[in-house]
Design an enzyme around this catalytic site. Sequence first.
Site, PDB file in Angstrom:
ATOM      1  CB  CYS A 159      71.955  47.517  40.939  1.00  0.00           C
ATOM      2  SG  CYS A 159      72.495  47.082  42.590  1.00  0.00           S
ATOM      3  CG  HIS A 160      69.797  47.025  37.544  1.00  0.00           C
ATOM      4  ND1 HIS A 160      69.412  46.851  38.845  1.00  0.00           N
ATOM      5  CD2 HIS A 160      70.141  45.805  37.080  1.00  0.00           C
ATOM      6  CE1 HIS A 160      69.511  45.566  39.158  1.00  0.00           C
ATOM      7  NE2 HIS A 160      69.947  44.912  38.114  1.00  0.00           N
ATOM      8  N   GLY A 161      72.062  51.281  36.937  1.00  0.00           N
ATOM      9  CA  GLY A 161      72.314  52.574  36.319  1.00  0.00           C
ATOM     10  C   GLY A 161      71.184  53.588  36.354  1.00  0.00           C
TER      11      GLY A 161
END
Lengths: 173, 419
Positions: free
Chosen positions: A137-139
């Site tokens: 999703c956001h690394g």
Amino acid sequence: MDKSEKKTTRRDFLFTTSYTVGAVGLGAVIWPLIDQMNPDKAQKALATTEVDISQIEPGKSITVLWRGKPVFLKRRTQEEILQARSVSLEELPHPEKDEERVKSGKDEWLVMLGVCTHLGCVPLSNKGDYKGWFCPCHGSHYDLSGRIRKGPAPKNMEIPKYEFVDANTIKIG
Amino acid sequence: MSEQEYVPKSKVGKWFNDRLPLLSLASHLTDYPTPKNLNYWWTFGGILTFCLLTQIITGIVLAMHYVAHADLAFASVEHIMRDVNYGWLIRYIHSNGASMFFLAVYIHIFRSLFYGSYKSPREIIWIIGLMIYLLMMAAAFMGYVLPWGQMSFWGATVITNLFSAIPLIGDSITTWLWGAYSVDNPTLTRFFSLHYLIPFLILGLVVLHIWALHVPGNNNPVGIDIKKPSKDTVPFHPYITIKDAFALLLFMIIFAGFVFFAPNVLGHSDNYIQANPMVTPAHIVPEWYLLPFYAILRSVPDKLGGVILMFGAIFILFVLPWLDTSKVRSAVFRPIYRQFFWILVIDVLVLGYVGAMPAEGIYLVLARVGTVYYFLHFIVILPVVGYLEKTEPVPLSISDPVLSGSADYSMAKKDNEKI
């Protein structure tokens, strides 16, 4: 001053007590309306799950559902355990020893909530810069102990309350 | 406000109006003096009212067939699409209607930014408008969760987890919002309840929005105060109603184009997969209208910081009327602000674009630059430009530039001085 002090009489007392009783009454009415949104008895009843771990080979992991959330059960190889323990605590955004994240004597078993501590996605295993987990999703990158190493997540993946019922069974919750 | 007291002609009308002055209200709304130079950017208020009513009507109908339960919701949406008479049409109008609603509201907001409609004496109209916008986002988010597809589920997970960033009480708040230990059936049922409630709250705020508007009257493209009624105004009906109706017709053509020819182009195909709490889709994106804020959230490498900046990007708009120091409303007479306005438009579009892309490499750099510029615009550029900018001369009335034989507004002042 004298005048205003004189004015503090029965009427003011009645006002203050009325407001106070009113506020308590209002609070007593509002609280049930707020608390009804908290997890109900049916949700709380789902609080434990037993898992058979006899079929898991070293280096493999399974995912089970507990309280609606995925739990990763990974049987780590000796190499992976050594790798997780070779990291110095200063390198970690949320310093925790690998030893603190497993049951002593059961070092190969890593049991943790498969929920990214950023915004709750399920990280992918064997991915990312630290060969542990990677959240698409956001690394956020997690290492082989499920500790956050890089990315926006603030904490290591959570270790739920669990115990070994016998050699082949883990009870989560 | 109409200057003369309205008296109904019929006896019954007078009897009724003395008891409940609805006819006076109707008369006020028809005669309401409106600046005669309003352009088509001013038609979006009417269009937005249409959007709200469309969502309410189609929503009430959908609720007759939808089942709010984690095991049944996904199937009931497919039931609407396949079995219910015209169910596909009503659902596509409702889902695309949300996008159309946001398209119109963004144009409406940027209209206000360009012509300075948020400035004194219209600050309250602006603030109520922002409250409507916040409620719209809440309604859209909860509505998107109801089909219980993969994007529904994981979108709900990500957004509710934003609250877990709050120090100390964050986790308790998130659990309270869920009514469970993850997004689950209790979450779905409360979202359905609130999704049904919010449009009516919006409707109430729309009444206040219009009420507050009718106190000072409309702003206009030249942004000056005008006398009402005067030769600078026309009655709302029929002049503005017919213009609004024409604009609405064009808007409905675009709307129908999406509904009939590309009903899924604004959605995400992953939402046609039923929610699965074990698997997160490889690439989570919110609906297009939330992308700029999503880009801001992801541009910050810190959880709480990202959440604060994302909400800050919206809440900073509430103090906009006090951040803009310029006395001149309309950007038509503000040569420097006009350029920054367009840079802001591009900035928001860029943020929207990178919000849809993976948060890495060049996209992350762009998101960070875009985020910094967004806040720079409101906190630094607006106040400073207001002081330093040399604005162009403003006409004394709307009729001025026309009657003096020149369409160039800047000429108006000079001609006036001659007279």
